[in-house]
Design an enzyme around this catalytic site. Structure first.
Site, PDB file in Angstrom:
ATOM      1  N   LYS A  70       1.337 -28.515   5.398  1.00  0.00           N
ATOM      2  CA  LYS A  70       0.012 -28.636   4.785  1.00  0.00           C
ATOM      3  C   LYS A  70       0.143 -29.133   3.345  1.00  0.00           C
ATOM      4  O   LYS A  70       1.232 -29.172   2.783  1.00  0.00           O
ATOM      5  CB  LYS A  70      -0.700 -27.280   4.809  1.00  0.00           C
ATOM      6  CG  LYS A  70      -0.011 -26.179   4.025  1.00  0.00           C
ATOM      7  CD  LYS A  70      -0.794 -24.883   4.113  1.00  0.00           C
ATOM      8  CE  LYS A  70      -0.098 -23.779   3.315  1.00  0.00           C
ATOM      9  NZ  LYS A  70      -0.887 -22.537   3.289  1.00  0.00           N
TER      10      LYS A  70
ATOM     11  N   ARG B 163      -7.914 -12.041   3.953  1.00  0.00           N
ATOM     12  CA  ARG B 163      -8.386 -13.414   3.772  1.00  0.00           C
ATOM     13  C   ARG B 163      -9.010 -13.852   5.088  1.00  0.00           C
ATOM     14  O   ARG B 163     -10.219 -13.759   5.264  1.00  0.00           O
ATOM     15  CB  ARG B 163      -7.215 -14.313   3.345  1.00  0.00           C
ATOM     16  CG  ARG B 163      -7.612 -15.728   2.973  1.00  0.00           C
ATOM     17  CD  ARG B 163      -6.446 -16.516   2.423  1.00  0.00           C
ATOM     18  NE  ARG B 163      -5.325 -16.629   3.366  1.00  0.00           N
ATOM     19  CZ  ARG B 163      -4.201 -17.278   3.092  1.00  0.00           C
ATOM     20  NH1 ARG B 163      -4.029 -17.854   1.901  1.00  0.00           N
ATOM     21  NH2 ARG B 163      -3.234 -17.362   3.990  1.00  0.00           N
TER      22      ARG B 163
ATOM     23  N   TYR C 262      -4.047 -35.155 -29.631  1.00  0.00           N
ATOM     24  CA  TYR C 262      -5.399 -34.640 -29.809  1.00  0.00           C
ATOM     25  C   TYR C 262      -5.405 -33.310 -30.557  1.00  0.00           C
ATOM     26  O   TYR C 262      -4.574 -32.421 -30.311  1.00  0.00           O
ATOM     27  CB  TYR C 262      -6.069 -34.435 -28.447  1.00  0.00           C
ATOM     28  CG  TYR C 262      -6.509 -35.719 -27.788  1.00  0.00           C
ATOM     29  CD1 TYR C 262      -7.551 -36.482 -28.314  1.00  0.00           C
ATOM     30  CD2 TYR C 262      -5.883 -36.170 -26.634  1.00  0.00           C
ATOM     31  CE1 TYR C 262      -7.964 -37.662 -27.700  1.00  0.00           C
ATOM     32  CE2 TYR C 262      -6.280 -37.341 -26.011  1.00  0.00           C
ATOM     33  CZ  TYR C 262      -7.320 -38.087 -26.546  1.00  0.00           C
ATOM     34  OH  TYR C 262      -7.725 -39.250 -25.941  1.00  0.00           O
TER      35      TYR C 262
ATOM     36  N   MET D 188      -4.341 -37.381 -20.991  1.00  0.00           N
ATOM     37  CA  MET D 188      -4.644 -37.715 -19.607  1.00  0.00           C
ATOM     38  C   MET D 188      -3.517 -38.526 -18.967  1.00  0.00           C
ATOM     39  O   MET D 188      -3.159 -38.297 -17.808  1.00  0.00           O
ATOM     40  CB  MET D 188      -5.960 -38.486 -19.504  1.00  0.00           C
ATOM     41  CG  MET D 188      -6.373 -38.797 -18.073  1.00  0.00           C
ATOM     42  SD  MET D 188      -7.948 -39.675 -17.970  1.00  0.00           S
ATOM     43  CE  MET D 188      -9.102 -38.396 -18.440  1.00  0.00           C
TER      44      MET D 188
END
Length: 353
Positions: free
Chosen positions: A36, A131, A253, A300
């Protein structure tokens, strides 16, 4: 791969790891390769095929989409979908020979009105994870009876161990599994699987269990050093610029990193859009076999590494080097290796060897 940023996947190591695990746990009959989430971030059907070559004789996925993508190319191996498939798409499972999971009495009642005779299904039990799964033996009995009436093939039954590192919790879950299944003829069910990688590695095979699920262990992660599993996943990038900062200057940043002295800062061509979150600030990468820290806020598409004079422009940077480095990064980010592997984005090309 036009920016020299890529994820290197070692298919031979995956195949070898699976073989080693099966050789050391040869008392099972069914070995589920958990593929998966794009094979835990390794991606591509090449990885699935390596898992099969290693000896897995059943595949398991989370979603129907994942199952169908595999089935397009691999026709013969059985595939178990461990997630809940919407009723509208159950007919696709029968057409594509995909095994479904029945995880509640309510879901079984919804299946009751469908013409799905011969559909393969595994029943999921909840033994403590809370779950998915049936958690009462009376409910299991009803599910089993409805399935037989509808001529659904209950091929398997399983549960999931939520904390296999603690023996008492594990044993309680195993006991709970047998308690719930006491309401049905367990001996008539072909495949019974309770253990994933950790539980399989840590404990003897429980009575009547003939299946196990291989997940993270296929990719080299185990606490059993004697298995000598190998790394399969290495994320690499490249230095695209080197800047000289004077004492007091900042980088990136918000200027969160300030040079304490004259420093060399490498700009590396990978960022949070590729799956390297801003939380990676401060942890180490490898350049030419030596460790260097990520500094400043991850951008990014780029990040910054504080380097020394031995590092040159265009040097390769190992963002994730191997199993041990990935474990270190997971600890640093207060998460698990699974998340680190699955976080690397689609725009990072996979290179297979």
């Amino acid at each position: 791969m036009y920016r020299n940023t890529f994820l290197e996947v070692n298919l031979q190591n995956i195949e070898n790891n699976v073989k080693k695990v099966i050789e050391n746990h040869s008392d099972y009959k069914y070995y589920f390769g958990v593929v998966k989430a794009d094979c835990y971030g390794h991606s591509d059907l090449k990885t699935v095929k390596a898992v099969i070559r290693g000896g897995c004789n059943y595949l398991s996925v989370a979603t129907l989409d994942e199952a169908i993508e595999i089935r397009k190319e691999i026709k013969d191996i059985p595939i178990l979908c461990m997630g809940v498939i919407a009723i509208d798409y159950i007919h696709i499972c029968k057409e594509q020979n995909i095994t479904i999971t029945i995880s509640s009495l309510q879901y079984m009642k919804e299946l009751e009105n469908l013409n799905i005779e011969g559909l393969n299904a595994h029943i999921k039990l909840n033994t403590g994870m809370n779950r998915l799964g049936i958690n009462e033996k009376e409910q299991l009995k009803k599910v089993y009876e409805i399935a037989k009436k509808q001529k659904i093939n209950i091929e398997g039954i399983y549960t999931h161990m939520y904390k296999a590192s603690e023996e008492e919790i594990y044993n309680n879950q195993v006991s709970r599994f047998y308690e719930i299944t006491s309401s049905i003829p367990l001996e008539k069910i072909k495949i019974i699987h309770t253990s994933a990688s950790d539980a399989m590695s840590n404990y003897e095979k429980p009575q009547n269990i003939n299946g196990c699920r291989l997940g993270l262990i296929m990719y080299g992660f185990t606490n059993k050093k004697e298995l000598k599993l190998e790394s399969t996943f290495s994320l690499k990038s490249q230095i695209i610029q080197i800047n000289s900062l004077k004492s007091g200057e900042t980088v990136g940043y918000d200027g969160v990193y300030k040079a304490k002295e004259n420093e060399r800062i490498a700009v590396v061509a990978i960022g949070y859009a590729d799956g390297i979150s801003r939380q990676n600030k401060g942890r180490n990468v490898f350049i030419n076999g030596r460790e260097y820290p990520i500094v400043g806020n991850v951008c990014m598409d780029m990040l910054f590494v504080k380097i020394d004079d031995s590092v040159k422009l265009y040097d390769e940077v190992e963002i994730l080097k191997d199993v041990e480095h990935i474990k270190y990064v997971a600890d640093y980010l207060r998460t698990v290796p699974n998340e680190i592997l699955c976080s690397i984005g689609k725009r990072v090309p996979r290179v297979y060897k």
